[in-house]
Design an enzyme around this catalytic site. Structure first.
Site, PDB file in Angstrom:
ATOM      1  N   SER A   1       0.843  -1.191   0.000  1.00 15.57           N
ATOM      2  CA  SER A   1       0.000   0.000   0.000  1.00 15.57           C
ATOM      3  C   SER A   1       0.885   1.250   0.000  1.00 15.57           C
ATOM      4  CB  SER A   1      -0.967  -0.051   1.184  1.00 15.57           C
ATOM      5  OG  SER A   1      -2.028   0.861   1.025  1.00 15.57           O
TER       6      SER A   1
ATOM      7  N   HIS B   1      -7.610  -5.815  -0.527  1.00 14.82           N
ATOM      8  CA  HIS B   1      -6.459  -5.109   0.008  1.00 14.82           C
ATOM      9  C   HIS B   1      -6.124  -5.708   1.372  1.00 14.82           C
ATOM     10  CE1 HIS B   1      -3.775  -1.732  -0.428  1.00 14.82           C
ATOM     11  NE2 HIS B   1      -4.090  -1.212   0.750  1.00 14.82           N
TER      12      HIS B   1
ATOM     13  N   GLU C   1      -9.258  -5.828  -4.503  1.00 18.48           N
ATOM     14  CA  GLU C   1      -8.668  -4.837  -3.608  1.00 18.48           C
ATOM     15  C   GLU C   1      -9.707  -3.994  -2.873  1.00 18.48           C
ATOM     16  OE1 GLU C   1      -5.523  -4.106  -2.855  1.00 18.48           O
ATOM     17  OE2 GLU C   1      -4.251  -4.883  -4.464  1.00 18.48           O
TER      18      GLU C   1
END
Length: 515
Positions: free
Chosen positions: A210, A420, A323
């Site tokens: 990230s 994610h 995600e």
């Protein structure tokens, strides 16, 4: 003689603590005492820079002076100032402005040992996150023959404030990027000291997820980071969109935002700014991101690659097939409001971009919003990065994580799928940290992914005996490694939608990709 003295000091220091003593390590600043736990030597809370307090706030990290005797490295240091958590379900860390420390997990060393090193840069949107989060502990990877170093860096306004008054103080006439400077200082510390822990300073891999992956993309074009690492891993994050869509990354604009932010806090001079309580400088604000400052980051990662000014090292990158499920609530998305809602969030979008995500029914609209957010935030960046990097001499290994962990209903992770964050339990081989009903396929994937990551750190190539072959990425429509059950090779996911994004971004830039 030093070893005898150090061992005696350690015996006194750790007596009664119930710890097994790790092999003592002598850094450039002095000796550190770690612990041996489950066959891994762990060193916590080693300072790599002076506390950035008082006059050192919003200045480059400064070196730590030498100390006498043996420094205990048995406790994690506080995380850098922040609010909230970087990942749902994690406990909020203890925080302090005194936070520039790193942690090391290392196999027990022997004479002449030089093992590969992974330096982990945590995520959290540059506003939160911690080097001590349990999911990032390197014990499982260390058992496979690699040293893991987790590093802290200043966050939010404390890490990324650009301001004309701060630029005037700098010999480079720039400001911001203090968090990136911290990362570089930590990498310099690794170069000087990691051999004392059994690591090889010529086999250092920077890795992040990230915002940590976005930092990796920045370090790959920072001249200050040259020679500090030999490989790079980036998971779900990069800085490659046109700067026309992110003007706040330019120094002049970031300085303007910084002035407005400081004025709102009632501070207009560096002295007044440095007297502000650190707690007032946390959370999301307009200055929580890197800045193209002409020094630490002289140009964007995209432009760095296009102009051949990137560090050409082997690269392992990718993103997850779902995600956005961990980041975006789509329960209220409806087909009849899809275009109006997405325009309200992102502004007027080209018709072709909206048409690339069919939304005729409510179910389609929910999937379309998730797909759009996935590709906008992560998918296109990783595809663009892979294409840019594969034109160099070093190989690129590109993945798509497509496995759905068994997140239980009713948990904070319910409904995430291959979202994610989801890959990190597998690449760190930390399924045991979560009391979920892991299946045989989960354990097999965790074993394979952690092997891939360790093998890549060791050789610059994730392939190894017993692992499904992972081909290097070649061409705009090259093959990616599909990490799921089973692991296999396939085309770039959502390629048609990514190509639409590509055409839109090329028009914004005024040139075709790579021109």
């Amino acid at each position: 003689m030093w070893k005898a003295i150090c061992k005696a000091s350690l015996a006194v220091l750790l007596s009664g603590a119930g710890w097994a003593v790790a092999a003592p390590a002598m850094t450039a600043q002095g000796a550190v005492a770690g612990q041996r736990q489950a066959g891994v030597d762990v060193y916590r809370g080693i300072p790599f820079a002076l506390p950035p307090l008082g006059a050192l706030r919003w200045r480059p990290p400064q070196p730590v002076p030498a100390w006498q005797g043996v420094r205990e490295a048995g406790k994690f240091a506080p995380a850098c100032m922040q609010q909230g958590v970087s990942m749902p379900g994690e406990a909020a860390p203890t925080v302090s402005e005194d936070c520039l420390y790193l942690n090391i997990w290392a196999p027990p060393r022997h004479a002449g040992q030089r093992l590969p090193v992974i330096v982990w840069i945590h995520g959290g949107g540059y506003t939160n996150g911690s080097a001590s989060m349990p999911l990032y502990h390197g014990d499982r990877l260390a058992r496979k023959g690699v040293l893991v170093v987790t590093i802290a860096y200043r966050l939010g306004a404390l890490g990324f404030l650009a301001h004309p008054a701060l630029s005037a103080e700098s010999p480079h006439r720039s400001s911001g990027n203090y968090g990136l400077m911290d990362q570089i200082a930590a990498l310099e510390w690794v170069q000087r000291n990691i051999a004392a822990f059994g690591g090889d300073p010529q086999r250092v891999t920077i890795a992040g997820q990230s915002a940590g992956a976005m930092a990796v993309s920045a370090l790959l074009v920072s001249p200050r980071a040259k020679g500090l690492f030999q490989r790079a891993i980036a998971q779900s994050g990069g800085i490659f969109e046109p700067l026309q869509l992110a003007p706040g990354y330019l120094l002049a604009n970031a300085e303007r935002d910084g002035v407005a932010y400081m004025q709102a806090l009632g501070a207009t001079t560096p002295d007044a700014m440095r007297k502000l309580p650190a707690a007032r400088l946390t959370g999301t604000n307009p200055v929580s991101h890197p800045v193209i400052d002409g020094d630490v980051l002289p140009l964007s990662p995209y432009d760095g690659y296009v102009r051949g000014r990137n560090h050409d090292v082997p690269l392992l990158i990718g993103s997850n097939s779902e995600e956005a499920r961990a980041l975006v609530d789509v329960t209220a998305v409806r087909a009849d409001r899809f275009e109006a809602d997405i325009t309200a969030s992102f502004g007027a979008l080209p018709v072709a971009l909206l048409a690339a995500y069919p939304h005729d029914t409510d179910a389609q609209a929910r999937d379309a919003r998730l797909g759009f957010e996935r590709d906008l935030r992560f998918g296109w960046d990783m595809w663009a990065w892979a294409r840019l990097a594969q034109s160099g001499r070093s190989p690129v290994y590109y993945y798509s994580f497509e496995h759905q962990p068994p997140f239980p209903a009713g948990s904070v992770h319910a409904g995430w799928g291959a979202s994610h964050f989801a890959e990190m339990w597998y690449m760190f081989d930390h399924l045991g940290q979560a009391p979920w009903k892991w299946r045989a396929a989960d354990h097999a994937l965790a074993a394979a992914m952690s092997d891939y990551w360790v093998r890549f750190a060791a050789t610059g190539d994730p392939n190894g005996q017993g692992l499904p072959h992972w081909p290097a990425f070649r061409g705009a429509a090259g093959q990616v490694q599909r990490l799921g059950d089973p692991i296999g090779t396939g085309p770039v996911p959502a390629l048609r939608q990514l190509q639409v994004f590509d055409a839109v971004y090329a028009k914004v830039r005024g040139s075709a990709f790579g021109d």
